[in-house]
Design an enzyme around this catalytic site. Structure first.
Site, PDB file in Angstrom:
ATOM      1  N   SER A  88      -4.951   3.422  -3.016  1.00 29.49           N
ATOM      2  CA  SER A  88      -4.134   2.235  -2.772  1.00 29.49           C
ATOM      3  C   SER A  88      -4.792   0.941  -3.271  1.00 29.49           C
ATOM      4  CB  SER A  88      -3.845   2.151  -1.270  1.00 29.49           C
ATOM      5  OG  SER A  88      -3.471   0.867  -0.913  1.00 29.49           O
TER       6      SER A  88
ATOM      7  N   ALA B 292      -4.901   0.688  -7.059  1.00 24.33           N
ATOM      8  CA  ALA B 292      -3.542   0.576  -7.614  1.00 24.33           C
ATOM      9  C   ALA B 292      -2.993  -0.840  -7.419  1.00 24.33           C
ATOM     10  CB  ALA B 292      -2.617   1.605  -6.964  1.00 24.33           C
TER      11      ALA B 292
ATOM     12  N   ASP C 157     -11.598   5.678  -9.115  1.00 25.54           N
ATOM     13  CA  ASP C 157     -10.222   5.282  -8.767  1.00 25.54           C
ATOM     14  C   ASP C 157      -9.625   4.328  -9.804  1.00 25.54           C
ATOM     15  OD1 ASP C 157     -10.783   6.700  -6.486  1.00 25.54           O
ATOM     16  OD2 ASP C 157      -9.975   5.213  -5.098  1.00 25.54           O
TER      17      ASP C 157
HETATM   18  O1  PMV Z   1     -10.932   7.269  -0.593  1.00 26.61           O
HETATM   19  P1  PMV Z   1     -10.776   6.861  -2.006  1.00 26.61           P
HETATM   20  O2  PMV Z   1      -9.464   7.130  -2.592  1.00 26.61           O
HETATM   21  O3  PMV Z   1     -11.175   5.403  -2.195  1.00 26.61           O
HETATM   22  O4  PMV Z   1     -11.822   7.706  -2.883  1.00 26.61           O
HETATM   23  C1  PMV Z   1     -13.178   7.444  -2.785  1.00 26.61           C
HETATM   24  C2  PMV Z   1     -13.999   8.365  -3.629  1.00 26.61           C
HETATM   25  C3  PMV Z   1     -15.478   8.328  -3.248  1.00 26.61           C
HETATM   26  O5  PMV Z   1     -16.126   9.232  -4.127  1.00 26.61           O
HETATM   27  C4  PMV Z   1     -15.705   8.771  -1.813  1.00 26.61           C
HETATM   28  C5  PMV Z   1     -16.066   6.941  -3.420  1.00 26.61           C
HETATM   29  C6  PMV Z   1     -16.250   6.485  -4.852  1.00 26.61           C
HETATM   30  O6  PMV Z   1     -16.597   5.316  -5.041  1.00 26.61           O
HETATM   31  O7  PMV Z   1     -16.105   7.292  -5.788  1.00 26.61           O
END
Ligand code: PMV
Length: 312
Positions: free
Chosen positions: A106, A109, A150
């Site tokens: 989120s 995005a 992300d």
């Molecule tokens: O929870 P999300 O969608 O922000 O995914 C985070 C992914 C992690 O590997 C836990 C953190 C990162 O910075 O890559």
């Protein structure tokens, strides 16, 4: 009025270990997205931007907003990048169907949709790498050391094999496959999960490095399997990745309950996706069992389910 969008994302393999330099695999999810609309404000003093996100009760003028607020920061950095100075005032309205703090990207995005809307409004196109770079700066507000996965997958809108500090590698998909995404309904800040892993790592470095190595190896094996269309391999790899995420301490009883439900309903494999401690799970499913699995997850209380085909 102009509008721009950015999709959600899921991490297929490699979350958390990716913060420590191992690779991760992520894909965009177009069933959920952020929309940013820009409206001119007539008869107002020039050069001002009103930021509005009604879903979170946010409304502020850019010049009076906290410059470290993610919406303000994404706006400032974009205006700087495209050298926008004198302009008629605008109202920017942000809306989203991506659940907040649930592992579906989120925050990245929202930043990418703001960047795209402003660059469209000012007719100053920004390449995906520029969009990704700006959004990465905003991601740093979420937790100190984001890997960048992300912002990368959302800016490129392609499946990516990602290693921090390297050019993202879009990867080909030998045969499309179906995923079910299901939300526990429990929001969880990524920063908290990342901080938990960091504190555990500081206490037992060797053990955690070994877990990260195994997760990284799973991401590499999965990328090859996806490229070669060997989808049957992915289920066991997801299950193994989940065991390692449990060992890292980022799973939760609610996540494990949904994982259990979809495995029992016929999923080929399942794991949490994103930061964990709440948020979403993903499950690899076959087309003929997908509806049954979605139904089982809804009955078990999943607050949102998405069926998506990767590689279409
Ligand atoms: O929870 P999300 O969608 O922000 O995914 C985070 C992914 C992690 O590997 C836990 C953190 C990162 O910075 O890559």
């Amino acid at each position: 009025m102009i509008s721009a969008h950015a999709p959600g994302k899921v991490i297929l393999f490699g979350e958390h270990a990716v913060v420590y330099g191992r690779p991760a695999l992520a894909v965009p999810v177009h069933q959920v997205n952020v929309t940013v609309r820009i409206y001119p404000i007539q008869g107002h003093v020039a050069g001002q931007i009103l930021l509005q996100a009604p879903q979170i009760g946010y409304s502020d003028w850019l010049h009076s907003a906290d410059s470290e607020h993610p919406l303000a920061k994404a706006t400032y950095l974009t205006l700087q990048k495209i050298s926008a100075s004198a302009f008629d005032s605008i109202r920017m309205e942000i809306s989203s169907t991506i659940p907040i703090a649930s592992g579906l990207g989120s925050s990245a995005a929202v930043s990418i949709a703001i960047i795209r809307a402003l660059s469209k409004h000012f007719a100053a196109p920004l390449a995906p790498e520029d969009q990704s770079r700006i959004a990465y700066e905003v991601e740093k507000l979420q937790h100190g050391s984001p890997s960048g996965v992300d912002n990368t997958v959302i800016a490129y809108e392609k499946p990516v094999f990602f290693t921090a500090g390297e050019e993202p590698k879009p990867f080909s998909i030998g045969a499309p496959f179906h995923l079910v995404i299901a939300d526990t309904g429990i929001s969880s800040a990524t920063g908290e999960a990342v901080a938990k892993v960091r504190s555990n790592w500081q206490k037992e470095r060797e053990y955690h490095e070994a877990l990260f190595d195994q997760i990284g190896e799973i991401a590499r094996l999965a990328q090859r399997a996806i490229r070669d269309g060997q989808i049957h391999v992915l289920g066991p790899l997801m299950n193994h990745n989940q065991v390692l995420l449990e060992a890292l301490g980022v799973s939760s009883p609610e996540l494990e309950r949904l994982i259990d439900v979809c495995r029992k309903a016929g999923a080929l494999g399942a794991k949490l996706s994103g930061g964990g401690l709440g948020g979403n799970i993903i499950a690899l499913v076959e087309a003929h069992t997908s509806q049954e699995i979605v139904h089982a997850l809804r009955t078990a209380g999943a607050s949102l389910t998405i069926l998506t085909k990767v590689g279409e």
